[in-house]
Design an enzyme around this catalytic site. Structure first.
Site, PDB file in Angstrom:
ATOM      1  N   TYR A 135      39.270  46.368  34.757  1.00 54.31           N
ATOM      2  CA  TYR A 135      39.579  44.946  34.571  1.00 54.31           C
ATOM      3  C   TYR A 135      38.225  44.261  34.588  1.00 54.31           C
ATOM      4  CZ  TYR A 135      44.665  45.048  35.246  1.00 54.31           C
ATOM      5  OH  TYR A 135      46.014  45.254  35.112  1.00 54.31           O
TER       6      TYR A 135
ATOM      7  N   ASP B 265      45.018  43.807  27.610  1.00 58.43           N
ATOM      8  CA  ASP B 265      46.309  43.079  27.464  1.00 58.43           C
ATOM      9  C   ASP B 265      46.615  42.247  28.706  1.00 58.43           C
ATOM     10  OD1 ASP B 265      48.428  45.992  28.257  1.00 58.43           O
ATOM     11  OD2 ASP B 265      46.869  44.940  29.387  1.00 58.43           O
TER      12      ASP B 265
ATOM     13  N   HIS C 175      51.382  47.698  28.817  1.00 55.10           N
ATOM     14  CA  HIS C 175      51.164  47.636  30.277  1.00 55.10           C
ATOM     15  C   HIS C 175      52.451  47.968  31.049  1.00 55.10           C
ATOM     16  CE1 HIS C 175      47.755  45.801  32.751  1.00 55.10           C
ATOM     17  NE2 HIS C 175      48.651  45.973  33.684  1.00 55.10           N
TER      18      HIS C 175
HETATM   19  C1  LIG Z   1      53.559  50.740  37.059  1.00 60.33           C
HETATM   20  C2  LIG Z   1      52.232  50.061  37.084  1.00 60.33           C
HETATM   21  C3  LIG Z   1      51.493  49.948  35.910  1.00 60.33           C
HETATM   22  C4  LIG Z   1      50.240  49.332  35.918  1.00 60.33           C
HETATM   23  C5  LIG Z   1      49.737  48.805  37.136  1.00 60.33           C
HETATM   24  C6  LIG Z   1      50.453  48.921  38.331  1.00 60.33           C
HETATM   25  C7  LIG Z   1      51.701  49.536  38.298  1.00 60.33           C
HETATM   26  C8  LIG Z   1      52.484  49.638  39.577  1.00 60.33           C
HETATM   27  N1  LIG Z   1      48.526  48.111  37.101  1.00 60.33           N
HETATM   28  S1  LIG Z   1      48.638  46.513  37.488  1.00 60.33           S
HETATM   29  O1  LIG Z   1      49.091  46.417  38.839  1.00 60.33           O
HETATM   30  O2  LIG Z   1      47.385  45.857  37.307  1.00 60.33           O
HETATM   31  O3  LIG Z   1      49.623  45.974  36.525  1.00 60.33           O
HETATM   32  C9  LIG Z   1      47.637  48.466  36.145  1.00 60.33           C
HETATM   33  C10 LIG Z   1      46.222  48.289  36.305  1.00 60.33           C
HETATM   34  O4  LIG Z   1      45.720  48.054  37.409  1.00 60.33           O
HETATM   35  N2  LIG Z   1      45.436  48.428  35.190  1.00 60.33           N
HETATM   36  C11 LIG Z   1      45.956  48.769  33.948  1.00 60.33           C
HETATM   37  O5  LIG Z   1      45.228  48.864  32.972  1.00 60.33           O
HETATM   38  N3  LIG Z   1      47.295  49.028  33.800  1.00 60.33           N
HETATM   39  C12 LIG Z   1      48.118  48.921  34.876  1.00 60.33           C
HETATM   40  N4  LIG Z   1      49.433  49.288  34.776  1.00 60.33           N
HETATM   41  C13 LIG Z   1      49.970  49.743  33.453  1.00 60.33           C
HETATM   42  C14 LIG Z   1      49.823  51.262  33.310  1.00 60.33           C
HETATM   43  O6  LIG Z   1      48.464  51.629  33.127  1.00 60.33           O
HETATM   44  C15 LIG Z   1      50.604  51.760  32.095  1.00 60.33           C
HETATM   45  O7  LIG Z   1      50.269  50.994  30.965  1.00 60.33           O
HETATM   46  C16 LIG Z   1      52.113  51.735  32.348  1.00 60.33           C
HETATM   47  O8  LIG Z   1      52.406  52.064  33.676  1.00 60.33           O
HETATM   48  C17 LIG Z   1      52.803  52.738  31.442  1.00 60.33           C
HETATM   49  O9  LIG Z   1      54.177  52.623  31.573  1.00 60.33           O
HETATM   50  P1  LIG Z   1      55.057  53.577  32.519  1.00 60.33           P
HETATM   51  O10 LIG Z   1      54.876  53.060  33.913  1.00 60.33           O
HETATM   52  O11 LIG Z   1      56.456  53.350  31.987  1.00 60.33           O
HETATM   53  O12 LIG Z   1      54.594  54.978  32.355  1.00 60.33           O
END
Ligand SMILES: Cc1cc2c(cc1C)[n+](S(=O)(=O)[O-])c1c(=O)[nH]c(=O)nc-1n2C[C@H](O)[C@H](O)[C@H](O)COP(=O)(O)O
Length: 489
Positions: free
Chosen positions: A235, A263, A352
């Site tokens: 990020y 995104d 995401h």
């Molecule tokens: C489930 C989950 C996803 C997050 C995630 C945290 C969780 C609990 N976090 S978030 O808190 O900021 O949204 C990240 C993250 O740190 N950085 C990122 O690039 N994607 C983040 N993602 C998105 C992740 O990298 C994938 O794009 C997404 O999880 C794929 O979908 P599935 O969970 O269905 O496999």
């Protein structure tokens, strides 16, 4: 040596000490800066906060980031009174579910882990992991889209030997999936992201280390063994010096890919997460940045993200690192073409996990739109295309590879498996995918991933977002939004 009674005198907003790992710290001035809000610290003012502190912060956080003058020294823990928190009916029910949870061997697919995790995880942790943006339409579409793709298998192919290994950014991996970046691993399990490191090592797949990990970055890298390859998910910070330090440190520590998340200029509104009123604190990277904890975990840990990030920044990233650069969160073919022009090595087609823009299309639909255009322009070998979101079956992986993906990222399933069963859970989840890959490659009539091609799938209904067959397994695990707010009696 301080006594518990002496620390207990410092128990208010204007004079606030806490005990962590047997040492007292004066956090009075830090209160307004705490990423997870002041409330959670004040709850432990004058008391031992270790149990609440550990799931979110690396052990050395206070030693590293709190001014030495605020370190009050060791506490004689035999003199500290630990109030036994009244067990809520909800916690009593959760403990009962933990006692009754299925044996690991009774989990036969990735969605089984989700169903168990939903029952045994703490509310805040489940809310954070399972939540997605607004009405969670894209969350469900990510999975449903795969049900609109049908196979066109080949027969009478000698499939005695099946090899589902591949390479990603030049690294040879045993399976065509990687552990994608998901924040706050310690919400689900006391050890956090290092569990995913160990499972990725065992199955020789790549782990993408999240900027917002609860384990310290070096802890996760140190947990890797024997040349295990890891990528960094970034990020981008408004303060580019902080970003430069993070990127160059990751390269020095051996990371083999920089995945810039594009995104999330602002983290999405995830109502389950917000409702759980996240107050547990931030991630390792969030030191000293004031945030509003009442908006759930996402808001509490993400105010540093730079919404001004744009295409003009790509040359700067190319100037500060020689790691391959991949844009994570691309959602239309026009931006894939811009990524090729910008000279990056890859993109992750992703929304995401549905946690950002609701009604964004599934990555697999964007993939089906993208690859014919790249082939038409002779550009398909100019960039590596990854997809993530809703991948729960070996057949989902194979469909994505048939359409031209280099590999797929998997998020929640490994979090749920870790939260419910620790390392053994993630290990079994990866083994189940390995078994499904082997069987389905045989049944589709392919012996290697480079034989998988668009002629093996029928995507005619992929673009029609009409009704799709009821997806009972996913719906039985799916947790509808918790009931709307009730007026206090
Ligand atoms: C489930 C989950 C996803 C997050 C995630 C945290 C969780 C609990 N976090 S978030 O808190 O900021 O949204 C990240 C993250 O740190 N950085 C990122 O690039 N994607 C983040 N993602 C998105 C992740 O990298 C994938 O794009 C997404 O999880 C794929 O979908 P599935 O969970 O269905 O496999």
């Amino acid at each position: 040596m301080l006594t518990g009674a002496e620390v207990a005198k410092h128990n208010g907003r204007d004079d606030c000490w806490v005990i962590v790992h047997g040492r007292a710290y004066d956090v009075t001035e830090f209160l307004p800066e705490h990423p997870g809000g002041q409330k959670i610290i004040l709850k432990y003012a004058g008391k031992d906060a270790t149990e609440e502190f550990d799931p979110i912060h690396p052990p050395d956080t206070l030693e590293k980031y709190l001014d030495k003058s605020k370190h009050k020294g060791p506490v004689d823990m035999t003199t500290v009174v630990h109030e036994k928190a009244e067990e809520s009916p909800e916690e009593a029910e959760r403990q009962k579910q933990i006692e009754q949870m299925p044996l690991l061997e009774q989990c036969y697919n990735l969605l089984d882990f989700e169903a168990v995790a939903r029952r045994v995880m703490k509310k805040t942790a489940w809310a954070y992991y399972s939540s997605a943006a607004d009405d969670e339409i894209t969350l469900r579409e990510n999975h449903a889209a795969f049900h609109r793709i049908w196979f066109r298998p080949r027969i009478l192919v000698d499939v005695e030997k099946v090899d589902y290994s591949t390479t990603m950014l030049g690294t040879k991996v045993d399976l065509p999936f990687y552990v994608t970046a998901t924040a706050l691993g310690k919400l689900g399990h006391v050890e956090g992201e290092v569990i995913l490191t160990r499972a990725a090592r065992k199955h020789n797949v790549i782990q993408m280390i999240p900027t917002l990990a609860s384990c310290a970055f070096d802890e996760i890298v140190d947990a890797a063994e024997g040349g295990q390859v890891q990528w960094l998910q970034l990020y981008v910070n408004k303060d580019r010096e902080i970003t430069r330090r993070i990127v160059q440190h990751a390269e020095r520590r051996g990371c083999k890919g920089l995945f810039i998340t594009v995104d999330a200029p602002q983290l999405g509104r995830r109502e389950k997460d917000m409702r759980s009123k996240f107050t547990d604190g931030g991630s390792d990277v969030q030191k000293g940045q004031a945030t509003d904890g009442s908006q759930g975990a996402a808001r509490a840990i993400s105010t540093f993200i730079d919404p001004a990030l744009s295409w003009k920044d790509i040359p700067w990233f190319q100037s500060i690192t020689s790691m391959p650069i991949v844009l994570k969160g691309v959602q239309r073919v026009e931006d894939v073409l811009r990524a090729i022009d910008a000279g990056v090595q890859g993109v992750v087609l992703s929304n995401h996990g549905g946690r950002q823009l609701d009604f964004a299309r599934s990555a697999v639909e964007v993939l089906a739109e993208t690859m014919p255009v790249l082939r038409e322009l002779g550009l398909e070998d100019k960039i590596e295309i990854f997809v993530d979101g809703g991948i729960r079956r070996g057949t989902d992986i194979i469909k994505a590879l048939c359409l031209g993906a280099r590999g797929v990222g998997i998020g929640r399933p490994f979090l749920y498996a870790m939260s419910a069963y620790g390392f053994d859970g993630v290990d079994r989840a990866m083994q189940l995918l390995r078994d499904e890959m082997e069987m389905n490659m045989r049944l589709i009539g392919a012996t290697r991933v480079d034989e998988l091609n668009p002629s093996m799938v029928d995507v005619r209904s992929l673009y029609h977002h009409g009704s799709v067959p009821a997806d009972s397994l996913s719906l039985s695990a799916y947790d509808p939004l918790v009931s709307p707010p009730q007026r206090a009696p």
